[in-house]
Design a protein around this motif. Structure first.
Motif, mmCIF file in Angstrom:
data_model
loop_
_atom_site.group_PDB
_atom_site.id
_atom_site.type_symbol
_atom_site.label_atom_id
_atom_site.label_comp_id
_atom_site.label_asym_id
_atom_site.label_seq_id
_atom_site.Cartn_x
_atom_site.Cartn_y
_atom_site.Cartn_z
ATOM 1 N N THR A 10 0.853 -1.190 0.000
ATOM 2 C CA THR A 10 0.000 0.000 0.000
ATOM 3 C C THR A 10 0.889 1.241 0.000
ATOM 4 O O THR A 10 2.031 1.205 0.460
ATOM 5 C CB THR A 10 -0.938 0.042 1.222
ATOM 6 O OG1 THR A 10 -0.182 0.442 2.378
ATOM 7 C CG2 THR A 10 -1.582 -1.312 1.485
ATOM 8 N N GLY A 11 0.362 2.330 -0.528
ATOM 9 C CA GLY A 11 1.189 3.532 -0.653
ATOM 10 C C GLY A 11 2.284 3.324 -1.680
ATOM 11 O O GLY A 11 3.379 3.884 -1.577
ATOM 12 N N GLN A 15 7.337 7.554 -1.668
ATOM 13 C CA GLN A 15 8.802 7.438 -1.809
ATOM 14 C C GLN A 15 9.337 6.121 -1.253
ATOM 15 O O GLN A 15 10.268 5.542 -1.826
ATOM 16 C CB GLN A 15 9.540 8.661 -1.277
ATOM 17 C CG GLN A 15 9.198 9.116 0.121
ATOM 18 C CD GLN A 15 10.361 9.847 0.767
ATOM 19 O OE1 GLN A 15 11.385 10.111 0.128
ATOM 20 N NE2 GLN A 15 10.252 10.150 2.049
ATOM 21 N N ILE A 16 8.762 5.602 -0.176
ATOM 22 C CA ILE A 16 9.207 4.276 0.292
ATOM 23 C C ILE A 16 8.804 3.214 -0.734
ATOM 24 O O ILE A 16 9.589 2.321 -1.068
ATOM 25 C CB ILE A 16 8.638 3.949 1.687
ATOM 26 C CG1 ILE A 16 9.230 4.899 2.744
ATOM 27 C CG2 ILE A 16 8.947 2.499 2.075
ATOM 28 C CD1 ILE A 16 8.650 4.730 4.143
ATOM 29 N N GLU A 42 -3.266 2.030 -4.000
ATOM 30 C CA GLU A 42 -3.080 3.481 -3.853
ATOM 31 C C GLU A 42 -4.454 4.134 -3.729
ATOM 32 O O GLU A 42 -5.478 3.511 -3.992
ATOM 33 C CB GLU A 42 -2.332 4.072 -5.063
ATOM 34 C CG GLU A 42 -0.833 4.329 -4.817
ATOM 35 C CD GLU A 42 -0.572 5.420 -3.759
ATOM 36 O OE1 GLU A 42 -1.498 6.173 -3.415
ATOM 37 O OE2 GLU A 42 0.568 5.515 -3.268
ATOM 38 N N ILE A 43 -4.455 5.385 -3.294
ATOM 39 C CA ILE A 43 -5.670 6.183 -3.369
ATOM 40 C C ILE A 43 -5.786 6.665 -4.820
ATOM 41 O O ILE A 43 -4.788 6.630 -5.571
ATOM 42 C CB ILE A 43 -5.624 7.356 -2.365
ATOM 43 C CG1 ILE A 43 -4.325 8.159 -2.496
ATOM 44 C CG2 ILE A 43 -5.749 6.820 -0.931
ATOM 45 C CD1 ILE A 43 -4.246 9.380 -1.580
ATOM 46 N N GLY A 88 1.351 3.015 3.068
ATOM 47 C CA GLY A 88 0.584 4.257 2.917
ATOM 48 C C GLY A 88 -0.132 4.612 4.215
ATOM 49 O O GLY A 88 -0.762 3.767 4.833
ATOM 50 N N ILE A 108 -8.009 4.418 7.503
ATOM 51 C CA ILE A 108 -7.215 3.663 6.517
ATOM 52 C C ILE A 108 -6.995 2.223 6.998
ATOM 53 O O ILE A 108 -7.269 1.257 6.284
ATOM 54 C CB ILE A 108 -5.846 4.352 6.292
ATOM 55 C CG1 ILE A 108 -6.054 5.737 5.656
ATOM 56 C CG2 ILE A 108 -4.938 3.475 5.425
ATOM 57 C CD1 ILE A 108 -4.778 6.565 5.539
ATOM 58 N N VAL A 129 4.260 -0.290 8.137
ATOM 59 C CA VAL A 129 5.350 0.691 8.102
ATOM 60 C C VAL A 129 4.797 2.089 8.363
ATOM 61 O O VAL A 129 5.421 2.910 9.034
ATOM 62 C CB VAL A 129 6.067 0.644 6.730
ATOM 63 C CG1 VAL A 129 7.116 1.740 6.611
ATOM 64 C CG2 VAL A 129 6.706 -0.733 6.502
ATOM 65 N N LEU A 158 14.061 -0.606 11.156
ATOM 66 C CA LEU A 158 14.898 0.540 10.785
ATOM 67 C C LEU A 158 15.611 1.077 12.016
ATOM 68 O O LEU A 158 16.802 1.373 11.976
ATOM 69 C CB LEU A 158 14.050 1.622 10.104
ATOM 70 C CG LEU A 158 14.787 2.904 9.695
ATOM 71 C CD1 LEU A 158 15.975 2.615 8.786
ATOM 72 C CD2 LEU A 158 13.817 3.871 9.002
ATOM 73 N N SER A 238 13.248 9.472 5.565
ATOM 74 C CA SER A 238 13.949 8.241 5.206
ATOM 75 C C SER A 238 13.109 7.429 4.233
ATOM 76 O O SER A 238 11.945 7.159 4.519
ATOM 77 C CB SER A 238 14.179 7.362 6.439
ATOM 78 O OG SER A 238 14.556 8.133 7.544
HETATM 79 P P1 NAX Z 1 4.769 9.227 0.937
HETATM 80 O O1 NAX Z 1 3.865 10.335 1.340
HETATM 81 O O2 NAX Z 1 5.863 9.461 -0.051
HETATM 82 O O3 NAX Z 1 3.865 8.035 0.344
HETATM 83 C C1 NAX Z 1 2.712 7.592 0.957
HETATM 84 C C2 NAX Z 1 1.810 7.038 -0.142
HETATM 85 O O4 NAX Z 1 0.698 6.417 0.472
HETATM 86 C C3 NAX Z 1 1.264 8.114 -1.083
HETATM 87 O O5 NAX Z 1 1.540 7.744 -2.423
HETATM 88 C C4 NAX Z 1 -0.233 8.108 -0.781
HETATM 89 O O6 NAX Z 1 -1.009 8.384 -1.940
HETATM 90 C C5 NAX Z 1 -0.437 6.670 -0.309
HETATM 91 N N1 NAX Z 1 -1.628 6.459 0.500
HETATM 92 C C6 NAX Z 1 -2.205 7.300 1.401
HETATM 93 N N2 NAX Z 1 -3.323 6.756 1.898
HETATM 94 C C7 NAX Z 1 -3.468 5.549 1.316
HETATM 95 C C8 NAX Z 1 -4.427 4.511 1.424
HETATM 96 N N3 NAX Z 1 -5.511 4.652 2.206
HETATM 97 N N4 NAX Z 1 -4.255 3.400 0.674
HETATM 98 C C9 NAX Z 1 -3.208 3.277 -0.137
HETATM 99 N N5 NAX Z 1 -2.265 4.226 -0.300
HETATM 100 C C10 NAX Z 1 -2.391 5.343 0.425
HETATM 101 O O7 NAX Z 1 5.327 8.604 2.292
HETATM 102 P P2 NAX Z 1 6.602 7.673 2.511
HETATM 103 O O8 NAX Z 1 7.803 8.497 2.678
HETATM 104 O O9 NAX Z 1 6.594 6.607 1.465
HETATM 105 O O10 NAX Z 1 6.262 7.051 3.949
HETATM 106 C C11 NAX Z 1 5.181 6.187 4.148
HETATM 107 C C12 NAX Z 1 4.931 5.966 5.620
HETATM 108 O O11 NAX Z 1 6.024 5.338 6.248
HETATM 109 C C13 NAX Z 1 4.689 7.257 6.423
HETATM 110 O O12 NAX Z 1 3.577 7.054 7.281
HETATM 111 C C14 NAX Z 1 5.952 7.394 7.240
HETATM 112 O O13 NAX Z 1 5.732 8.113 8.423
HETATM 113 C C15 NAX Z 1 6.278 5.954 7.500
HETATM 114 N N6 NAX Z 1 7.652 5.643 7.939
HETATM 115 C C16 NAX Z 1 7.800 4.638 8.838
HETATM 116 C C17 NAX Z 1 9.040 4.226 9.285
HETATM 117 C C18 NAX Z 1 9.190 3.114 10.267
HETATM 118 O O14 NAX Z 1 10.325 2.863 10.657
HETATM 119 N N7 NAX Z 1 8.155 2.404 10.704
HETATM 120 C C19 NAX Z 1 10.275 4.915 8.811
HETATM 121 C C20 NAX Z 1 10.090 5.640 7.518
HETATM 122 C C21 NAX Z 1 8.776 6.370 7.374
HETATM 123 O O15 NAX Z 1 8.876 7.595 8.065
#
Ligand code: NAX
Length: 328
Positions: A10-11, A15-16, A42-43, A88, A108, A129, A158, A238
């Motif tokens: 998901t998501g 960037q991840i 994705e949304i 996501g 979500i 994540v 991580l 990150s």
């Molecule tokens: P991004 O904002 O680049 O990407 C998130 C993606 O999720 C977007 O493309 C968005 O359209 C999509 N999304 C949102 N709601 C959704 C849903 N209901 N269904 C499907 N897709 C959906 O964020 P990114 O940098 O990739 O980080 C993703 C998540 O990882 C964030 O919540 C971030 O805080 C978290 N992290 C967690 C970490 C951990 O160690 N557990 C470390 C890294 C990161 O900070």
């Protein structure tokens, strides 16, 4: 030839996701002999970018990648899923209260948990994540009553990898020389990276460091605040390291920890080490044949106890908050 494993991400357009999908498709998530089907959720606004990523995945001609599905429907994305990486999430934006953040994420992870419950394969393994990862995992787990609770995990790998790297630097050794480090508690600033049980080339790491001030004032805050330091330096959070940790988490879960070593995973507490049962908290675990076990019998010093308790207290507060909001 093996049946492909269905991996849902998901998501996927985030960037991840961009750093993760190519490594899944090249065999790093499950093993170099395991074919995969990718299911990208994705949304609606993210679908086009996900399609672009899928084009690039095609262009890699990965031998193990069989099929890619792109959808905004959880029921489609989790259909037959064997592994689900829930990346996501709704980030905290300026002026957002904690309650708003938790309820947005409940919107979500509740439905995604339900879709996993209703559509995933019997052997589903879930890694959350997206932040707040532990509590989002709890929400998903509670919305999937037919799935064994231990299949829902949250990522602290991580933090674990960051702690290993910092400790290796301090001691002038390589990361390969470090074993048995533990992240306890929440994936947040209250997390506790514990080196009292850790080994450096077979010797106790805390004794090798022999510097409690470094531990309390440098090591623990450096690990706990690393995410903020990356944002400050990179201008973005990150991504590649988070994707790498997600790969490590699932690979270790499926393929096992090395003899004599362990790893850190956010898992449903069974009450071990006085951690409130039912919350998703990080523990030292060994893994074997796709199952994990909490490492038992570790001696917890007063220094460690206070820090574990503080992080667990934060998780209990988050649990109470999502309960009060009716999300679990
Ligand atoms: P991004 O904002 O680049 O990407 C998130 C993606 O999720 C977007 O493309 C968005 O359209 C999509 N999304 C949102 N709601 C959704 C849903 N209901 N269904 C499907 N897709 C959906 O964020 P990114 O940098 O990739 O980080 C993703 C998540 O990882 C964030 O919540 C971030 O805080 C978290 N992290 C967690 C970490 C951990 O160690 N557990 C470390 C890294 C990161 O900070």
């Amino acid at each position: 030839t093996r049946t492909p494993v269905n991996v849902t991400v998901t998501g996927a357009a985030g960037q991840i996701g961009y750093a993760l999908l190519f490594r899944i498709a090249s065999g790093h998530l499950l093993g170099a002999d395991v074919p995969v089907n990718l299911r990208l959720l994705e949304i609606p606004q993210g679908l086009k970018a996900a399609e672009g990523t899928a084009m690039e995945l095609d262009d890699c001609a990965f031998p193990l990648l069989r099929d890619i599905t792109i959808t905004d429907q959880p029921s489609v994305a989790f259909d037959g899923a064997n592994v689900a990486l829930l990346v996501g999430a709704r980030p905290r934006t300026a002026g957002m209260e904690r309650g708003d953040l938790l309820s947005a994420n409940g919107g979500i992870f509740g439905p995604q948990g339900k879709a996993i419950n209703d559509h995933a394969a019997d052997d589903i393994k879930v890694l959350v994540v997206g932040n707040p990862a532990n509590t989002n995992a709890l929400i998903a787990q509670r919305n999937a009553p037919d799935v064994p609770a231990e299949r829902f995990t949250a990522m602290t790998r991580l933090d674990h990898n960051r702690a290993v790297a910092q400790l290796a630097k301090k001691l002038g050794v390589t990361v390969n020389d470090i074993q048995r480090l533990t992240i306890w508690g929440n994936h947040s600033a209250t997390q506790y990276p514990d080196i009292f049980q850790a080994l450096v080339n077979g010797k106790n790491a805390a004794e090798a460091v022999n510097d409690e001030a470094w531990l309390a004032d440098t090591f623990i805050p450096t690990v706990a605040k690393r995410g903020a330091a990356i944002i400050e330096a990179r201008g973005a959070s990150s991504a590649a390291s988070a994707a790498n940790a997600a790969i490590d988490h699932v690979y270790t879960w499926v393929n096992g920890t090395a003899e004599g070593d362990w790893t850190s995973m956010g898992i449903v507490s069974d009450g071990s080490y006085g951690v409130e049962p039912g919350i998703i908290s990080s523990f030292p675990v060994t893994t074997k044949d796709g199952e994990f076990e909490i490492v038992q019998g570790l001696e917890i010093s007063d220094f460690s106890r206070a820090r574990i308790d503080a992080s667990v207290a934060e998780l209990v507060e988050e649990r109470d908050a999502v309960q009060a909001l009716g999300l679990i």
